[in-house]
Scaffold this active site. Structure first.
Site, short mmCIF file in Angstrom:
data_model
loop_
_atom_site.label_atom_id
_atom_site.label_comp_id
_atom_site.label_asym_id
_atom_site.label_seq_id
_atom_site.Cartn_x
_atom_site.Cartn_y
_atom_site.Cartn_z
N HIS A 12 0.83 -1.21 0.00
CA HIS A 12 0.00 0.00 0.00
C HIS A 12 0.87 1.26 0.00
O HIS A 12 0.58 2.21 -0.72
CB HIS A 12 -0.92 0.01 1.22
CG HIS A 12 -1.72 1.26 1.36
ND1 HIS A 12 -2.73 1.61 0.48
CD2 HIS A 12 -1.64 2.26 2.28
CE1 HIS A 12 -3.24 2.78 0.86
NE2 HIS A 12 -2.60 3.19 1.95
N GLN A 29 3.87 1.64 -1.20
CA GLN A 29 4.49 1.79 -2.52
C GLN A 29 3.47 2.30 -3.54
O GLN A 29 3.77 3.16 -4.37
CB GLN A 29 5.10 0.47 -2.99
CG GLN A 29 6.27 0.01 -2.15
CD GLN A 29 7.40 1.01 -2.17
OE1 GLN A 29 7.98 1.30 -3.21
NE2 GLN A 29 7.71 1.56 -1.01
N ASP A 30 2.26 1.78 -3.45
CA ASP A 30 1.18 2.23 -4.34
C ASP A 30 0.88 3.70 -4.08
O ASP A 30 0.75 4.50 -5.01
CB ASP A 30 -0.06 1.37 -4.11
CG ASP A 30 -1.21 1.76 -5.02
OD1 ASP A 30 -0.99 1.84 -6.24
OD2 ASP A 30 -2.32 1.96 -4.50
N HIS A 31 0.81 4.06 -2.82
CA HIS A 31 0.53 5.44 -2.43
C HIS A 31 1.63 6.38 -2.94
O HIS A 31 1.34 7.46 -3.46
CB HIS A 31 0.42 5.51 -0.91
CG HIS A 31 -0.36 6.66 -0.40
ND1 HIS A 31 -1.68 6.87 -0.68
CD2 HIS A 31 0.01 7.69 0.40
CE1 HIS A 31 -2.10 7.96 -0.08
NE2 HIS A 31 -1.08 8.49 0.58
#
Length: 105
Positions: free
Chosen positions: A77, A79-81
């Site tokens: 999450h 890294q996605d953010h």
């Protein structure tokens, strides 16, 4: 997940979120015709993003030195953010440029 990994994960999420928020503010200021303020907000956003990126760099350096990172939903999450915030920041710069061009016409 150990305390250091929690610190890194939440550091990425927090700083990336702050950077994205500042990029949103930049677009809002550009909409109002406040291009100088918008550019300042973008610069602030970039400075905060550097802090998020430093946490990511720490993970990469550990992995490069042979220390494996246990993957978790929180880390994914974060890294996605980070990546979506970076993309949004770039698009915010384009919006500010566009609003500036519209203001000069």
């Amino acid at each position: 997940m150990d305390e250091k990994m929690i610190e890194i994960t939440f550091g990425i999420i927090g700083f990336a979120g702050d950077a994205k928020g500042l990029a949103f503010e930049a677009i809002d200021e550009a909409k109002k015709g406040n291009i100088d303020i918008a550019r300042k907000k973008l610069e602030e956003s970039k400075a905060v993003m550097v802090k998020a990126h430093k946490f990511q760099t720490e993970l990469i350096q550990k992995e490069a030195s042979g220390e494996k990172t246990n993957m978790s939903v929180m880390l994914v999450h974060s890294q996605d953010h980070l990546m979506t915030s970076m993309t949004f920041q770039q698009l915010a710069g384009e919006f500010v440029d566009l609003y500036e061009r519209l203001d000069t016409k």
